[in-house]
Scaffold this motif. Structure first.
Motif, PDB file in Angstrom:
ATOM      1  N   VAL A  77     -17.287  82.912 -27.017  1.00 53.58           N
ATOM      2  CA  VAL A  77     -17.332  81.451 -27.090  1.00 53.58           C
ATOM      3  C   VAL A  77     -16.048  80.832 -26.539  1.00 53.58           C
ATOM      4  O   VAL A  77     -16.058  79.731 -26.007  1.00 53.58           O
ATOM      5  N   ILE A  78     -14.937  81.533 -26.660  1.00 51.76           N
ATOM      6  CA  ILE A  78     -13.644  81.010 -26.235  1.00 51.76           C
ATOM      7  C   ILE A  78     -13.067  81.894 -25.137  1.00 51.76           C
ATOM      8  O   ILE A  78     -13.464  83.051 -24.975  1.00 51.76           O
ATOM      9  N   ALA A  79     -12.157  81.332 -24.399  1.00 53.17           N
ATOM     10  CA  ALA A  79     -11.434  82.114 -23.397  1.00 53.17           C
ATOM     11  C   ALA A  79     -10.347  82.920 -24.090  1.00 53.17           C
ATOM     12  O   ALA A  79      -9.701  82.441 -25.030  1.00 53.17           O
ATOM     13  N   GLY A  80     -10.152  84.145 -23.663  1.00 50.96           N
ATOM     14  CA  GLY A  80      -9.157  84.974 -24.326  1.00 50.96           C
ATOM     15  C   GLY A  80      -8.874  86.261 -23.568  1.00 50.96           C
ATOM     16  O   GLY A  80      -9.358  86.469 -22.443  1.00 50.96           O
ATOM     17  N   ARG A  81      -8.133  87.112 -24.238  1.00 56.41           N
ATOM     18  CA  ARG A  81      -7.699  88.383 -23.665  1.00 56.41           C
ATOM     19  C   ARG A  81      -8.217  89.519 -24.537  1.00 56.41           C
ATOM     20  O   ARG A  81      -8.049  89.497 -25.759  1.00 56.41           O
ATOM     21  N   LEU A  82      -8.893  90.477 -23.923  1.00 52.58           N
ATOM     22  CA  LEU A  82      -9.434  91.609 -24.673  1.00 52.58           C
ATOM     23  C   LEU A  82      -8.284  92.453 -25.225  1.00 52.58           C
ATOM     24  O   LEU A  82      -7.410  92.907 -24.471  1.00 52.58           O
ATOM     25  N   GLU A  83      -8.326  92.665 -26.549  1.00 57.30           N
ATOM     26  CA  GLU A  83      -7.253  93.416 -27.203  1.00 57.30           C
ATOM     27  C   GLU A  83      -7.707  94.776 -27.713  1.00 57.30           C
ATOM     28  O   GLU A  83      -6.998  95.768 -27.566  1.00 57.30           O
ATOM     29  N   LYS A  84      -8.913  94.836 -28.314  1.00 55.02           N
ATOM     30  CA  LYS A  84      -9.341  96.094 -28.921  1.00 55.02           C
ATOM     31  C   LYS A  84     -10.857  96.162 -28.958  1.00 55.02           C
ATOM     32  O   LYS A  84     -11.520  95.186 -29.287  1.00 55.02           O
ATOM     33  N   TRP A  85     -11.387  97.332 -28.608  1.00 54.36           N
ATOM     34  CA  TRP A  85     -12.819  97.579 -28.668  1.00 54.36           C
ATOM     35  C   TRP A  85     -13.148  98.338 -29.953  1.00 54.36           C
ATOM     36  O   TRP A  85     -12.431  99.256 -30.338  1.00 54.36           O
ATOM     37  N   TYR A  86     -14.247  97.953 -30.575  1.00 51.07           N
ATOM     38  CA  TYR A  86     -14.697  98.623 -31.799  1.00 51.07           C
ATOM     39  C   TYR A  86     -15.987  99.410 -31.591  1.00 51.07           C
ATOM     40  O   TYR A  86     -16.443 100.086 -32.520  1.00 51.07           O
ATOM     41  N   VAL A  87     -16.603  99.323 -30.415  1.00 51.58           N
ATOM     42  CA  VAL A  87     -17.855 100.038 -30.141  1.00 51.58           C
ATOM     43  C   VAL A  87     -17.765 100.688 -28.775  1.00 51.58           C
ATOM     44  O   VAL A  87     -16.859 100.395 -27.985  1.00 51.58           O
ATOM     45  N   LYS A  88     -18.714 101.569 -28.543  1.00 53.55           N
ATOM     46  CA  LYS A  88     -18.877 102.161 -27.221  1.00 53.55           C
ATOM     47  C   LYS A  88     -20.353 102.142 -26.885  1.00 53.55           C
ATOM     48  O   LYS A  88     -21.207 101.891 -27.743  1.00 53.55           O
ATOM     49  N   GLU A  89     -20.678 102.402 -25.650  1.00 56.73           N
ATOM     50  CA  GLU A  89     -22.061 102.343 -25.208  1.00 56.73           C
ATOM     51  C   GLU A  89     -22.890 103.370 -25.964  1.00 56.73           C
ATOM     52  O   GLU A  89     -22.504 104.525 -26.104  1.00 56.73           O
ATOM     53  N   GLY A  90     -24.068 102.917 -26.442  1.00 55.95           N
ATOM     54  CA  GLY A  90     -24.959 103.778 -27.198  1.00 55.95           C
ATOM     55  C   GLY A  90     -24.809 103.663 -28.699  1.00 55.95           C
ATOM     56  O   GLY A  90     -25.641 104.201 -29.436  1.00 55.95           O
ATOM     57  N   ASP A  91     -23.768 102.955 -29.177  1.00 57.66           N
ATOM     58  CA  ASP A  91     -23.571 102.798 -30.624  1.00 57.66           C
ATOM     59  C   ASP A  91     -24.602 101.839 -31.194  1.00 57.66           C
ATOM     60  O   ASP A  91     -25.033 100.890 -30.541  1.00 57.66           O
ATOM     61  N   PHE A  92     -24.946 102.118 -32.463  1.00 58.23           N
ATOM     62  CA  PHE A  92     -25.815 101.200 -33.202  1.00 58.23           C
ATOM     63  C   PHE A  92     -24.944 100.276 -34.041  1.00 58.23           C
ATOM     64  O   PHE A  92     -24.015 100.721 -34.715  1.00 58.23           O
ATOM     65  N   VAL A  93     -25.234  98.992 -34.004  1.00 59.49           N
ATOM     66  CA  VAL A  93     -24.464  98.006 -34.763  1.00 59.49           C
ATOM     67  C   VAL A  93     -25.429  97.178 -35.595  1.00 59.49           C
ATOM     68  O   VAL A  93     -26.567  96.927 -35.194  1.00 59.49           O
ATOM     69  N   ASN A  94     -24.959  96.779 -36.757  1.00 57.26           N
ATOM     70  CA  ASN A  94     -25.701  95.863 -37.601  1.00 57.26           C
ATOM     71  C   ASN A  94     -25.287  94.431 -37.282  1.00 57.26           C
ATOM     72  O   ASN A  94     -24.264  94.193 -36.638  1.00 57.26           O
ATOM     73  N   LYS A  95     -26.052  93.497 -37.789  1.00 59.10           N
ATOM     74  CA  LYS A  95     -25.718  92.104 -37.578  1.00 59.10           C
ATOM     75  C   LYS A  95     -24.388  91.761 -38.249  1.00 59.10           C
ATOM     76  O   LYS A  95     -24.186  92.056 -39.430  1.00 59.10           O
ATOM     77  N   GLY A  96     -23.473  91.185 -37.487  1.00 52.95           N
ATOM     78  CA  GLY A  96     -22.162  90.824 -38.005  1.00 52.95           C
ATOM     79  C   GLY A  96     -21.094  91.863 -37.776  1.00 52.95           C
ATOM     80  O   GLY A  96     -19.915  91.602 -38.056  1.00 52.95           O
ATOM     81  N   ASP A  97     -21.437  93.049 -37.267  1.00 57.95           N
ATOM     82  CA  ASP A  97     -20.416  94.067 -36.971  1.00 57.95           C
ATOM     83  C   ASP A  97     -19.542  93.611 -35.807  1.00 57.95           C
ATOM     84  O   ASP A  97     -20.013  92.989 -34.856  1.00 57.95           O
ATOM     85  N   THR A  98     -18.251  93.957 -35.895  1.00 57.95           N
ATOM     86  CA  THR A  98     -17.300  93.556 -34.860  1.00 57.95           C
ATOM     87  C   THR A  98     -17.488  94.409 -33.615  1.00 57.95           C
ATOM     88  O   THR A  98     -17.548  95.643 -33.696  1.00 57.95           O
ATOM     89  N   VAL A  99     -17.575  93.753 -32.475  1.00 56.32           N
ATOM     90  CA  VAL A  99     -17.731  94.445 -31.199  1.00 56.32           C
ATOM     91  C   VAL A  99     -16.388  94.567 -30.490  1.00 56.32           C
ATOM     92  O   VAL A  99     -16.013  95.641 -30.009  1.00 56.32           O
ATOM     93  N   VAL A 100     -15.636  93.479 -30.428  1.00 58.71           N
ATOM     94  CA  VAL A 100     -14.356  93.483 -29.727  1.00 58.71           C
ATOM     95  C   VAL A 100     -13.465  92.418 -30.352  1.00 58.71           C
ATOM     96  O   VAL A 100     -13.957  91.421 -30.900  1.00 58.71           O
ATOM     97  N   PHE A 101     -12.161  92.657 -30.307  1.00 62.50           N
ATOM     98  CA  PHE A 101     -11.177  91.682 -30.793  1.00 62.50           C
ATOM     99  C   PHE A 101     -10.454  91.093 -29.596  1.00 62.50           C
ATOM    100  O   PHE A 101     -10.072  91.804 -28.653  1.00 62.50           O
ATOM    101  N   MET A 102     -10.257  89.760 -29.640  1.00 59.05           N
ATOM    102  CA  MET A 102      -9.620  89.046 -28.545  1.00 59.05           C
ATOM    103  C   MET A 102      -8.436  88.259 -29.068  1.00 59.05           C
ATOM    104  O   MET A 102      -8.379  87.909 -30.254  1.00 59.05           O
TER     105      MET A 102
END
Length: 458
Positions: A77-102
């Motif tokens: 939603v906002i412009a920012g800088r990617l700082e940390k990834w919490y998932v990788k391709e193929g992972d299963f996530v529930n609703k509300g799980d963190t994908v990336v921190f900016m």
């Protein structure tokens, strides 16, 4: 021998002496060919009279019925800088799980204590609003005091005016008395002067009467001046009353103006307080948006933005997600000429890529490995590719579609129409005609229903 040459040797050769010529003579090939042709024609006639199910063949792919169940991209939603990834391709996530921190990329949001400092500004503005409230209360009290003072002052002036009015009446009465005494004194002077001339009154008595006339005249003058002064005093009191009322009204108007100014300042402060509260709420919400979360449960399929430290704009796709729960459907496109033949709820035969099947489009009962669906929805506006889009859902009365179907799987569809003879279908295909969609219902439209008039016109 063809006997083409003029020097023929057929007269010198006896064909009966050769076994090959003898076998050819004994073989009834003309009789065999005639029977085969008849059998072939009979078989072809029977074949042409067999029933054939007309169908519209088209290709499509597997999708979902609901738009929210289709693969989607997770955006920032906002412009920012990617700082940390919490998932990788193929992972299963529930609703509300963190994908990336900016982290934020705009300078106005760099202050780590931005919310605390904005809260201090809010507290200061709220204190200013309270001071304006106290100021308004003080001016209102002043306004009430001025109103009380004006009423008291006006009452005092009214009393003075009443007293002066009474004094004017008294002075008027005194003046009338003085004037009456003057007339009496003048009459006595005239009689005394006549008696003095006759020798009946002495000079002393005459002079006394003259003195009394002068005293009465003096009292009349004094009374007249006193009455004039009292009337002037009454006029001055009227002017003072008007002036006092005007002065107090000016003071009340100024107090009212001060109240409105303070109230306007208070409302302006309230607007700034509301704006600061909105800013604090926006800042808090923006800090929550630093953590990009999954909108629904599903599988991370592709990371669109990669690495750490990449600066992205608002609305940029970060990863794509495939929802966990979905209702399968098939999306196909048909020609405009075939659209009138299709109705919502029509049965559709499906052959999925990767599932072996033997398809006989004209005899659907003889097909194997195919599945059944029903027309779920049809677009009423043509697509950009020149075809009409149709969604096909599973048929609940038939066997279920394969469990291993994935989004985007290719599908070959057969939309079943009328049952016609094979010869008619071959004739239609050779001429390029559309499938026959003239049914009995369409040939005999409903008669027009005319509304009876409420009252016949004579």
């Amino acid at each position: 021998m063809l006997n083409i040459s003029e020097n023929s040797i057929s007269k010198h050769i006896k064909q009966k002496d050769f076994k090959a010529f003898k076998v050819l003579e004994e073989f009834s090939y003309f009789k065999f060919s005639r029977r085969a042709v008849i059998l072939f024609l009979l078989g072809l006639l029977v074949f042409l009279l067999l029933p054939w199910t007309q169908n519209i063949q088209t290709n499509g792919y597997v999708t979902t019925i609901s738009p929210e169940q289709r693969p989607q991209s997770i955006q920032t939603v906002i412009a920012g800088r990617l700082e940390k990834w919490y998932v990788k391709e193929g992972d299963f996530v529930n609703k509300g799980d963190t994908v990336v921190f900016m982290s934020d990329a705009k300078s106005e949001y760099f202050d780590p204590a931005l919310i605390e400092r904005t809260q201090e500004q809010l507290d200061a503005k709220m204190g200013s609003s309270d001071s304006y409230e106290a100021k308004i209360s003080a001016i209102q009290n002043q306004y009430a005091a001025l109103q009380g003072g004006m009423q008291l002052k006006l009452r005092q002036l009214e009393n003075k005016i009443l007293q002066t009015t009474n004094k004017v009446q008294m002075d008027s009465i005194d003046l009338v008395a003085y004037q009456t005494n003057l007339k009496i004194a003048e009459n006595q002077l005239v009689r005394t002067q006549e008696l003095h001339e006759k020798g009946l009154k002495s000079l002393t008595e005459l002079q006394e009467k003259e003195m009394k006339v002068q005293e009465a005249n003096a009292k009349v003058t004094v009374g007249r001046n006193k009455l004039l002064n009292t009337r002037n005093e009454l006029l001055n009191l009227d002017l003072e009353m008007s002036s006092t009322e005007q002065d107090y009204r000016d003071k009340l108007a100024k107090a009212q103006s001060d109240i409105q100014s303070a109230l306007s300042a208070k409302l302006g402060t309230a607007a700034e307080v509301s704006k600061l509260r909105n800013q604090i709420s926006n800042y808090s919400q923006r800090q929550r948006l630093y953590y990009v979360t999954a909108p629904q449960a599903g599988y991370i399929t592709k990371a669109i933005k990669k690495g750490v430290g990449e600066v992205i704009k608002e609305g940029t796709d970060i990863v794509s997600i495939m929802p966990q729960d979905y209702d399968l459907a098939v999306e196909v496109y048909v020609k405009p000429q075939d659209l009138p033949l299709i109705q919502q709820g029509d049965r559709v035969r499906l052959r999925f890529d990767g599932w072996p099947a033997i398809v006989i489009s004209g005899w659907p009962e003889a097909s194997t490995g195919v599945f059944t669906g029903k027309v779920f929805a049809m677009d009423r506006f043509i697509s950009s590719n020149g075809y009409y889009r149709i969604l096909v859902s599973p048929d609940p009365d038939d066997r279920e579609w394969p469990d291993k179907l994935s989004m985007g799987t290719g599908v070959q569809t057969f939309m079943l129409l009328n049952n016609v003879p094979i010869w008619y279908e071959i004739w239609r295909q050779l001429n390029g005609f559309p499938p026959d969609y003239y049914s009995k219902e369409k040939r005999s439209p409903e008669p027009l229903k005319l509304k009876a008039p409420l009252k016949s016109v004579k």
